[in-house]
Motif scaffolding. Structure first.
Motif, PDB file in Angstrom:
ATOM      1  N   SER A  99     -64.479  10.052  19.734  1.00 27.42           N
ATOM      2  CA  SER A  99     -64.932   9.226  18.609  1.00 27.42           C
ATOM      3  C   SER A  99     -64.758   7.766  18.982  1.00 27.42           C
ATOM      4  O   SER A  99     -63.999   7.417  19.893  1.00 27.42           O
ATOM      5  CB  SER A  99     -64.134   9.547  17.341  1.00 27.42           C
ATOM      6  N   LEU A 100     -65.488   6.900  18.263  1.00 23.23           N
ATOM      7  CA  LEU A 100     -65.466   5.487  18.579  1.00 23.23           C
ATOM      8  C   LEU A 100     -65.411   4.700  17.267  1.00 23.23           C
ATOM      9  O   LEU A 100     -66.335   4.750  16.461  1.00 23.23           O
ATOM     10  CB  LEU A 100     -66.744   5.123  19.349  1.00 23.23           C
ATOM     11  N   ALA A 101     -64.323   4.004  17.042  1.00 23.55           N
ATOM     12  CA  ALA A 101     -64.151   3.237  15.808  1.00 23.55           C
ATOM     13  C   ALA A 101     -64.351   1.752  16.093  1.00 23.55           C
ATOM     14  O   ALA A 101     -63.792   1.216  17.057  1.00 23.55           O
ATOM     15  CB  ALA A 101     -62.760   3.470  15.228  1.00 23.55           C
ATOM     16  N   PRO A 102     -65.161   1.055  15.288  1.00 24.51           N
ATOM     17  CA  PRO A 102     -65.395  -0.377  15.501  1.00 24.51           C
ATOM     18  C   PRO A 102     -64.197  -1.211  15.063  1.00 24.51           C
ATOM     19  O   PRO A 102     -63.634  -0.986  13.994  1.00 24.51           O
ATOM     20  CB  PRO A 102     -66.622  -0.661  14.636  1.00 24.51           C
ATOM     21  N   VAL A 103     -63.820  -2.178  15.884  1.00 20.11           N
ATOM     22  CA  VAL A 103     -62.655  -3.016  15.599  1.00 20.11           C
ATOM     23  C   VAL A 103     -63.028  -4.478  15.418  1.00 20.11           C
ATOM     24  O   VAL A 103     -62.534  -5.146  14.500  1.00 20.11           O
ATOM     25  CB  VAL A 103     -61.599  -2.878  16.712  1.00 20.11           C
ATOM     26  N   GLY A 104     -63.919  -5.004  16.275  1.00 19.17           N
ATOM     27  CA  GLY A 104     -64.225  -6.425  16.155  1.00 19.17           C
ATOM     28  C   GLY A 104     -65.357  -6.872  17.054  1.00 19.17           C
ATOM     29  O   GLY A 104     -65.776  -6.147  17.960  1.00 19.17           O
ATOM     30  N   TYR A 129     -62.931  -9.435  12.876  1.00 20.21           N
ATOM     31  CA  TYR A 129     -62.239  -8.214  13.292  1.00 20.21           C
ATOM     32  C   TYR A 129     -61.494  -7.599  12.117  1.00 20.21           C
ATOM     33  O   TYR A 129     -61.187  -8.266  11.122  1.00 20.21           O
ATOM     34  CB  TYR A 129     -61.279  -8.487  14.454  1.00 20.21           C
ATOM     35  N   ASP A 130     -61.213  -6.306  12.267  1.00 20.27           N
ATOM     36  CA  ASP A 130     -60.461  -5.540  11.273  1.00 20.27           C
ATOM     37  C   ASP A 130     -58.976  -5.748  11.537  1.00 20.27           C
ATOM     38  O   ASP A 130     -58.463  -5.347  12.587  1.00 20.27           O
ATOM     39  CB  ASP A 130     -60.850  -4.055  11.400  1.00 20.27           C
ATOM     40  N   GLU A 131     -58.287  -6.383  10.592  1.00 25.28           N
ATOM     41  CA  GLU A 131     -56.881  -6.723  10.801  1.00 25.28           C
ATOM     42  C   GLU A 131     -55.977  -5.499  10.908  1.00 25.28           C
ATOM     43  O   GLU A 131     -54.820  -5.617  11.339  1.00 25.28           O
ATOM     44  CB  GLU A 131     -56.393  -7.615   9.662  1.00 25.28           C
ATOM     45  N   THR A 132     -56.505  -4.318  10.571  1.00 28.74           N
ATOM     46  CA  THR A 132     -55.715  -3.092  10.727  1.00 28.74           C
ATOM     47  C   THR A 132     -55.274  -2.905  12.173  1.00 28.74           C
ATOM     48  O   THR A 132     -54.207  -2.346  12.446  1.00 28.74           O
ATOM     49  CB  THR A 132     -56.545  -1.863  10.289  1.00 28.74           C
ATOM     50  N   PHE A 133     -56.086  -3.416  13.114  1.00 34.08           N
ATOM     51  CA  PHE A 133     -55.817  -3.204  14.537  1.00 34.08           C
ATOM     52  C   PHE A 133     -55.316  -4.469  15.217  1.00 34.08           C
ATOM     53  O   PHE A 133     -55.409  -4.590  16.447  1.00 34.08           O
ATOM     54  CB  PHE A 133     -57.095  -2.708  15.227  1.00 34.08           C
ATOM     55  N   LEU A 134     -54.756  -5.389  14.438  1.00 35.99           N
ATOM     56  CA  LEU A 134     -54.269  -6.640  15.006  1.00 35.99           C
ATOM     57  C   LEU A 134     -53.163  -6.405  16.023  1.00 35.99           C
ATOM     58  O   LEU A 134     -53.066  -7.121  17.029  1.00 35.99           O
ATOM     59  CB  LEU A 134     -53.772  -7.557  13.885  1.00 35.99           C
ATOM     60  N   PHE A 140     -57.079 -14.784  19.916  1.00 27.84           N
ATOM     61  CA  PHE A 140     -57.781 -14.586  18.646  1.00 27.84           C
ATOM     62  C   PHE A 140     -57.143 -15.439  17.560  1.00 27.84           C
ATOM     63  O   PHE A 140     -55.973 -15.808  17.650  1.00 27.84           O
ATOM     64  CB  PHE A 140     -57.735 -13.103  18.245  1.00 27.84           C
ATOM     65  N   LYS A 141     -57.922 -15.717  16.528  1.00 25.69           N
ATOM     66  CA  LYS A 141     -57.409 -16.450  15.372  1.00 25.69           C
ATOM     67  C   LYS A 141     -56.733 -15.448  14.444  1.00 25.69           C
ATOM     68  O   LYS A 141     -57.394 -14.626  13.822  1.00 25.69           O
ATOM     69  CB  LYS A 141     -58.554 -17.164  14.664  1.00 25.69           C
ATOM     70  N   THR A 142     -55.430 -15.509  14.369  1.00 27.32           N
ATOM     71  CA  THR A 142     -54.667 -14.497  13.650  1.00 27.32           C
ATOM     72  C   THR A 142     -54.118 -14.976  12.314  1.00 27.32           C
ATOM     73  O   THR A 142     -53.466 -14.208  11.606  1.00 27.32           O
ATOM     74  CB  THR A 142     -53.492 -14.007  14.525  1.00 27.32           C
ATOM     75  N   SER A 143     -54.363 -16.224  11.960  1.00 26.79           N
ATOM     76  CA  SER A 143     -53.870 -16.729  10.680  1.00 26.79           C
ATOM     77  C   SER A 143     -54.480 -15.943   9.529  1.00 26.79           C
ATOM     78  O   SER A 143     -55.658 -15.570   9.565  1.00 26.79           O
ATOM     79  CB  SER A 143     -54.202 -18.215  10.540  1.00 26.79           C
ATOM     80  N   SER A 144     -53.699 -15.695   8.504  1.00 27.67           N
ATOM     81  CA  SER A 144     -54.200 -14.968   7.337  1.00 27.67           C
ATOM     82  C   SER A 144     -55.274 -15.750   6.599  1.00 27.67           C
ATOM     83  O   SER A 144     -56.048 -15.185   5.827  1.00 27.67           O
ATOM     84  CB  SER A 144     -53.043 -14.655   6.376  1.00 27.67           C
ATOM     85  N   ARG A 145     -55.380 -17.053   6.844  1.00 29.16           N
ATOM     86  CA  ARG A 145     -56.390 -17.880   6.190  1.00 29.16           C
ATOM     87  C   ARG A 145     -57.692 -17.947   6.985  1.00 29.16           C
ATOM     88  O   ARG A 145     -58.676 -18.503   6.520  1.00 29.16           O
ATOM     89  CB  ARG A 145     -55.852 -19.298   5.987  1.00 29.16           C
ATOM     90  N   SER A 146     -57.693 -17.361   8.193  1.00 25.52           N
ATOM     91  CA  SER A 146     -58.878 -17.429   9.045  1.00 25.52           C
ATOM     92  C   SER A 146     -59.963 -16.478   8.546  1.00 25.52           C
ATOM     93  O   SER A 146     -59.686 -15.353   8.119  1.00 25.52           O
ATOM     94  CB  SER A 146     -58.499 -17.073  10.485  1.00 25.52           C
ATOM     95  N   HIS A 147     -61.227 -16.908   8.612  1.00 23.69           N
ATOM     96  CA  HIS A 147     -62.350 -16.041   8.262  1.00 23.69           C
ATOM     97  C   HIS A 147     -62.517 -14.911   9.278  1.00 23.69           C
ATOM     98  O   HIS A 147     -63.115 -13.878   8.961  1.00 23.69           O
ATOM     99  CB  HIS A 147     -63.652 -16.845   8.178  1.00 23.69           C
ATOM    100  N   ASP A 148     -62.003 -15.121  10.506  1.00 25.00           N
ATOM    101  CA  ASP A 148     -62.142 -14.086  11.542  1.00 25.00           C
ATOM    102  C   ASP A 148     -61.407 -12.804  11.151  1.00 25.00           C
ATOM    103  O   ASP A 148     -61.880 -11.700  11.433  1.00 25.00           O
ATOM    104  CB  ASP A 148     -61.587 -14.584  12.879  1.00 25.00           C
ATOM    105  N   ARG A 149     -60.291 -12.958  10.527  1.00 22.29           N
ATOM    106  CA  ARG A 149     -59.433 -11.818  10.168  1.00 22.29           C
ATOM    107  C   ARG A 149     -59.869 -11.245   8.821  1.00 22.29           C
ATOM    108  O   ARG A 149     -59.878 -11.940   7.814  1.00 22.29           O
ATOM    109  CB  ARG A 149     -57.979 -12.280  10.119  1.00 22.29           C
ATOM    110  N   MET A 150     -60.237  -9.965   8.824  1.00 18.95           N
ATOM    111  CA  MET A 150     -60.751  -9.328   7.610  1.00 18.95           C
ATOM    112  C   MET A 150     -59.992  -8.037   7.339  1.00 18.95           C
ATOM    113  O   MET A 150     -59.548  -7.349   8.281  1.00 18.95           O
ATOM    114  CB  MET A 150     -62.244  -9.011   7.761  1.00 18.95           C
ATOM    115  N   ASN A 151     -59.840  -7.707   6.054  1.00 14.45           N
ATOM    116  CA  ASN A 151     -59.245  -6.409   5.747  1.00 14.45           C
ATOM    117  C   ASN A 151     -60.281  -5.320   6.035  1.00 14.45           C
ATOM    118  O   ASN A 151     -61.479  -5.588   6.220  1.00 14.45           O
ATOM    119  CB  ASN A 151     -58.739  -6.348   4.309  1.00 14.45           C
TER     120      ASN A 151
END
Length: 406
Positions: A247-252, A289-294, A306-317
């Motif tokens: 299986s292949l799960a998308p992350v980012g 990217y999906d923050e589940t796999f941060l 990567f931009k890991t700040s919780s305020r970044s648009h890159d990081r998504m739930n």
């Protein structure tokens, strides 16, 4: 006077009949993701390029596309050499990576595109500058690879391409029509679970200049490419078979700036305080990217690649990231419906001061008049869905008291 009135402006309601559109494009036309981005930008642009098949005259010149293609080719050979040696990027030291890129690049420069870089001294200088930039980039990337838990698995691959490993990605539009999507992916990175055979996937796209995802353009389909590639990798069973995963799960998805982007400092002392870190941050990836796999993207919490700040648009739930992928597929299907309905009038978008007409190749034959005709505005997208259990903090109430004047 009648002919002048006919040429004065374009009819906003101009369109083909559905029958004529099917005759022009076919029932299942092969189409690139970038072509559908053109449709989202302005339907007339897609009609001229994919309906009438107009092309630019090719010239023997060193433009931005050729520079990027050369750097892509060097990175492809770099990866393929490591795979042939059964090594991963994380197994290479930065100095070794620099030397390898230099050797590969110098071997390619002389014969690239029938001697494009050897035509004169200026082009030879540009070739050397591109190689120097690649050396810096590859040293940063292999340095990050020791922390980054994904490994580059495929480079310069894609679906629907002649001689490519995967078939076209078929998107059904209605009962009679479909789009056969094709695209070339710069890099696919995988994290594999040896126990289950499952894998997580990240798509990387090399760019010759800075590129940042825009939430408005993502929502309206003007930035389809990266997310469509990831959705295609997830959807095609041939991809899983070729990679040997269950299986292949998308992350980012991420843009990688080949030249880097460096900001100025307020003083020399500040600029030299941590020069090495500043250099690495110049190549920080931008995407979604999906923050589940941060923890797999950035296990040490370094926050450089990567931009890991919780305020970044890159990081998504996870719900928001899945919604973004689903929206991308729905945009592909929606554009297909509009293409087969015969939509072709010039309807360029406007976002702030940016318009679809700014860099359009077909301005000479387009009769859109911005003085008398409105641009197509892009409304702001709705707020992304919240993750399960997430509680939004109430905004603080503003005090009615005014601050004293000085």
């Amino acid at each position: 006077l009648r002919r002048a009135r006919d040429l004065a402006g374009v009819n906003a309601n101009q369109r083909l009949s559905p029958e004529a559109a099917t005759t022009l494009y076919g029932r299942e036309p092969a189409c690139s993701i970038s072509g559908l981005e053109n449709f989202a930008s302005c339907p007339f642009k897609f009609f001229v390029s994919h309906g009438l098949r107009a092309e630019e005259r090719k010239r023997f010149e060193l433009d931005s596309r050729e520079r990027g293609s050369f750097q892509h080719e060097v990175l492809t050979v770099f990866h393929n050499e490591l795979m042939a040696e059964q090594r991963k990027w994380r197994d290479v030291l930065p100095d070794e990576a620099r030397a390898r890129v230099r050797r590969i690049g110098q071997a390619l420069l002389s014969d690239y595109r029938h001697g494009l870089f050897g035509a004169n001294a200026g082009r030879r200088f540009e070739g050397e500058a591109l190689l120097a930039s690649l050396e810096t980039l590859i040293a940063v990337l292999v340095g990050w690879a020791r922390n980054y838990q994904f490994d580059p698995a495929l480079v310069e691959t894609g679906f629907g391409l002649p001689g490519g490993p995967w078939p076209a990605w078929r998107i059904a539009v209605d009962k009679e029509h479909a789009l056969l999507l094709r695209g070339r992916i710069d890099r696919v990175d995988l994290w594999r679970d040896p126990a289950t055979g499952a894998a997580l996937a990240v798509v990387m796209d090399y760019k010759s200049s800075s590129r940042t995802p825009d939430r408005v353009k993502l929502y309206h389909g003007l930035q389809l490419q990266l997310l469509a590639y990831l959705a295609g990798v997830e959807s095609l069973p041939e991809v899983r078979d070729s990679l040997g995963v269950s299986s292949l799960a998308p992350v980012g998805v991420f843009y990688v700036n080949l030249r880097g982007e460096f900001s100025s400092a307020r003083s020399r002392v500040e600029a030299l305080a941590d020069a090495e870190r500043a250099l690495r941050l110049g190549f920080q990836h931008a995407g979604r990217y999906d923050e589940t796999f941060l923890e797999r993207l950035d296990p040490g919490g370094v926050g450089e690649q990567f931009k890991t700040s919780s305020r970044s648009h890159d990081r998504m739930n996870q719900p928001a990231f899945r919604e973004l992928l689903n929206r991308t597929v729905e945009n592909l299907r929606r554009f297909g419906r509009e293409i087969f309905s015969g939509r072709l009038s010039p309807e360029p978008f406007r976002k702030g001061t940016e318009t679809a007409c700014d860099w359009c190749e077909y301005a000479a034959i387009c009769r859109f008049d911005p003085w008398t005709q409105p641009f197509r505005a892009l409304p702001a997208p709705p707020k992304p869905p919240a993750a399960a259990g997430e509680v939004k903090k109430p905004k603080p109430k503003r005090s009615r008291k005014s601050s004293p004047r000085s």
